[in-house]
Scaffold this motif. Structure first.
Motif, mmCIF file in Angstrom:
data_model
loop_
_atom_site.group_PDB
_atom_site.id
_atom_site.type_symbol
_atom_site.label_atom_id
_atom_site.label_comp_id
_atom_site.label_asym_id
_atom_site.label_seq_id
_atom_site.Cartn_x
_atom_site.Cartn_y
_atom_site.Cartn_z
ATOM 1 N N HIS A 84 0.813 -1.218 0.000
ATOM 2 C CA HIS A 84 0.000 0.000 0.000
ATOM 3 C C HIS A 84 0.847 1.269 0.000
ATOM 4 N N VAL A 85 1.925 1.284 0.778
ATOM 5 C CA VAL A 85 2.732 2.508 0.825
ATOM 6 C C VAL A 85 3.629 2.633 -0.406
ATOM 7 N N ALA A 86 3.935 1.521 -1.069
ATOM 8 C CA ALA A 86 4.826 1.563 -2.229
ATOM 9 C C ALA A 86 4.098 1.859 -3.534
ATOM 10 N N LYS A 87 2.845 1.488 -3.641
ATOM 11 C CA LYS A 87 2.133 1.594 -4.918
ATOM 12 C C LYS A 87 2.180 3.009 -5.509
ATOM 13 N N PRO A 88 1.931 4.076 -4.744
ATOM 14 C CA PRO A 88 2.012 5.416 -5.345
ATOM 15 C C PRO A 88 3.407 5.738 -5.885
ATOM 16 N N GLN A 89 4.448 5.250 -5.227
ATOM 17 C CA GLN A 89 5.799 5.505 -5.712
ATOM 18 C C GLN A 89 6.109 4.713 -6.979
ATOM 19 N N LEU A 90 5.562 3.507 -7.097
ATOM 20 C CA LEU A 90 5.747 2.751 -8.336
ATOM 21 C C LEU A 90 5.054 3.471 -9.492
ATOM 22 N N GLU A 91 3.888 4.016 -9.225
ATOM 23 C CA GLU A 91 3.179 4.771 -10.260
ATOM 24 C C GLU A 91 3.976 6.009 -10.661
ATOM 25 N N ARG A 92 4.602 6.656 -9.686
ATOM 26 C CA ARG A 92 5.437 7.817 -9.998
ATOM 27 C C ARG A 92 6.627 7.420 -10.853
ATOM 28 N N LEU A 93 7.282 6.318 -10.495
ATOM 29 C CA LEU A 93 8.430 5.849 -11.264
ATOM 30 C C LEU A 93 8.045 5.515 -12.701
ATOM 31 N N VAL A 94 6.905 4.889 -12.862
ATOM 32 C CA VAL A 94 6.421 4.539 -14.198
ATOM 33 C C VAL A 94 6.169 5.807 -15.017
ATOM 34 N N ASP A 95 5.559 6.804 -14.383
ATOM 35 C CA ASP A 95 5.305 8.067 -15.081
ATOM 36 C C ASP A 95 6.606 8.761 -15.468
ATOM 37 N N THR A 97 9.701 7.364 -15.883
ATOM 38 C CA THR A 97 10.653 6.602 -16.701
ATOM 39 C C THR A 97 10.033 5.881 -17.899
ATOM 40 N N GLY A 98 8.749 5.573 -17.824
ATOM 41 C CA GLY A 98 8.126 4.775 -18.863
ATOM 42 C C GLY A 98 8.471 3.290 -18.777
ATOM 43 N N GLU A 99 9.256 2.912 -17.770
ATOM 44 C CA GLU A 99 9.706 1.526 -17.613
ATOM 45 C C GLU A 99 8.776 0.759 -16.673
ATOM 46 N N GLN A 100 9.204 -0.440 -16.304
ATOM 47 C CA GLN A 100 8.463 -1.258 -15.343
ATOM 48 C C GLN A 100 9.073 -1.081 -13.959
ATOM 49 N N HIS A 115 4.521 -6.462 -6.028
ATOM 50 C CA HIS A 115 3.620 -5.722 -6.932
ATOM 51 C C HIS A 115 4.455 -5.059 -8.015
ATOM 52 N N THR A 116 3.850 -4.907 -9.191
ATOM 53 C CA THR A 116 4.569 -4.273 -10.295
ATOM 54 C C THR A 116 3.631 -3.382 -11.079
ATOM 55 N N GLU A 117 4.198 -2.298 -11.637
ATOM 56 C CA GLU A 117 3.480 -1.381 -12.512
ATOM 57 C C GLU A 117 4.248 -1.283 -13.829
ATOM 58 N N PHE A 118 3.520 -1.108 -14.930
ATOM 59 C CA PHE A 118 4.150 -1.066 -16.242
ATOM 60 C C PHE A 118 3.955 0.287 -16.906
ATOM 61 N N GLY A 119 5.065 0.855 -17.415
ATOM 62 C CA GLY A 119 5.003 2.088 -18.171
ATOM 63 C C GLY A 119 4.793 1.828 -19.649
ATOM 64 N N ALA A 120 4.657 2.903 -20.397
ATOM 65 C CA ALA A 120 4.375 2.797 -21.826
ATOM 66 C C ALA A 120 5.498 2.105 -22.588
ATOM 67 N N ASP A 121 6.737 2.255 -22.116
ATOM 68 C CA ASP A 121 7.890 1.682 -22.812
ATOM 69 C C ASP A 121 8.439 0.437 -22.120
ATOM 70 N N ALA A 122 7.671 -0.127 -21.206
ATOM 71 C CA ALA A 122 8.187 -1.218 -20.375
ATOM 72 C C ALA A 122 8.411 -2.501 -21.165
ATOM 73 N N LEU A 123 9.451 -3.234 -20.767
ATOM 74 C CA LEU A 123 9.660 -4.584 -21.273
ATOM 75 C C LEU A 123 8.516 -5.476 -20.798
ATOM 76 N N ARG A 124 8.115 -6.413 -21.640
ATOM 77 C CA ARG A 124 7.060 -7.367 -21.271
ATOM 78 C C ARG A 124 7.690 -8.753 -21.211
ATOM 79 N N LEU A 125 8.106 -9.140 -20.025
ATOM 80 C CA LEU A 125 8.872 -10.373 -19.852
ATOM 81 C C LEU A 125 8.133 -11.403 -19.014
ATOM 82 N N GLY A 126 6.832 -11.270 -18.913
ATOM 83 C CA GLY A 126 6.070 -12.228 -18.109
ATOM 84 C C GLY A 126 6.269 -12.037 -16.618
#
Length: 253
Positions: A84-95, A97-100, A115-126
């Motif tokens: 819960h405390v990390a999710k907003p920071q993962l969303e910020r990182l995605v915004d 960097t565009g990465e995962q 938990h993981t978040e995916f950016g627009a340019d993220a690798l899709r490695l399963g």
């Protein structure tokens, strides 16, 4: 009264079947019986029980895990404060960097993605929540390992070994000790091609009162980390997020 050891063996067999279905996705009774070296009638009894309880489904005579497993995993994640405390920071990182980006933990000596978040340019490695890998093969695992007590590090290496998913993975214990010392000094970790060729990662530890509770990491193409400016930018961003997660873990309501 049911015999204790026999009951434990029964439970073990049931979980072995679930593990096989997790790995192979779909299996028939004959395939499971051959793999487990059990009579088909015995395997069928296990599957019937697991199906009755809702943990497997029968698709034309082949069995697979049910979505009830997803419910269990979801409950574990959503009850976890670190998520819960990390999710907003993962969303910020995605915004940014565009990465995962992911929040990760150590469990039973393994690296686990919580938990993981995916950016627009993220690798899709399963990559998915709950994915387990050897802890020494990923920057997010090594920064956790680096901040564990020395006896715990030695225990993990002794029990888990230093398997090499790729030719770039650290397999020498002395090299790992040197690497962990470097990570502690610089406050973040980087890997290139150590878990998957073509994948790189940058991660920083989440520490609470001198105790490491996880790591924040960003995954990107490994060649991107050859660019000094980009590598330093990612390192700064994951350290910033890890620090915010650490504070919020301690003090956020």
């Amino acid at each position: 009264m049911t015999n204790g050891p026999s009951t434990l063996k029964t439970i073990q067999r049931a979980f072995e079947i679930l593990d096989l279905l997790k790995r192979e996705k779909q299996l028939g009774v004959a395939e499971l019986a051959q793999t487990l070296d059990l009579p088909k009638s015995t395997v069928h009894d296990y599957l019937r029980t697991l199906r009755t309880m809702g943990y497997v489904v029968n698709d034309g005579g082949r069995y697979q895990l049910s979505l009830q497993i997803l419910e269990l995993g979801g409950q574990v994640k959503y009850r976890n404060r670190l998520f819960h405390v990390a999710k907003p920071q993962l969303e910020r990182l995605v915004d940014e960097t565009g990465e995962q980006a992911s929040i990760n933990v150590e469990e039973r000596g393994e690296f686990v993605i919580l938990h993981t978040e995916f950016g627009a340019d993220a690798l899709r490695l399963g990559i998915y929540p709950g994915l387990r890998t050897p802890i020494h093969t990923h920057a997010g695992g090594k920064v956790i390992l680096a901040h564990l007590p020395e006896d715990r590090i030695e225990q993990i290496v002794a029990e888990r070994g230093l398997d090499a998913p790729t030719e770039y993975t650290i397999t020498d214990p002395d090299d790992l000790v040197d690497e962990l010392a470097t990570l502690r000094d610089q406050g973040y970790g980087i890997d290139r091609n150590e878990q998957v060729v073509g994948m790189g990662a940058v991660a920083a530890p989440v520490q609470v009162e001198d105790r490491v509770v996880g790591s924040v990491g960003v995954v990107c193409p490994s060649d991107s980390l050859l660019e000094d400016d980009y590598r330093e930018t990612l390192a700064a961003e994951v350290q910033k997020s890890a620090n915010i997660v650490s504070v919020n873990y301690q003090y956020a309501p």
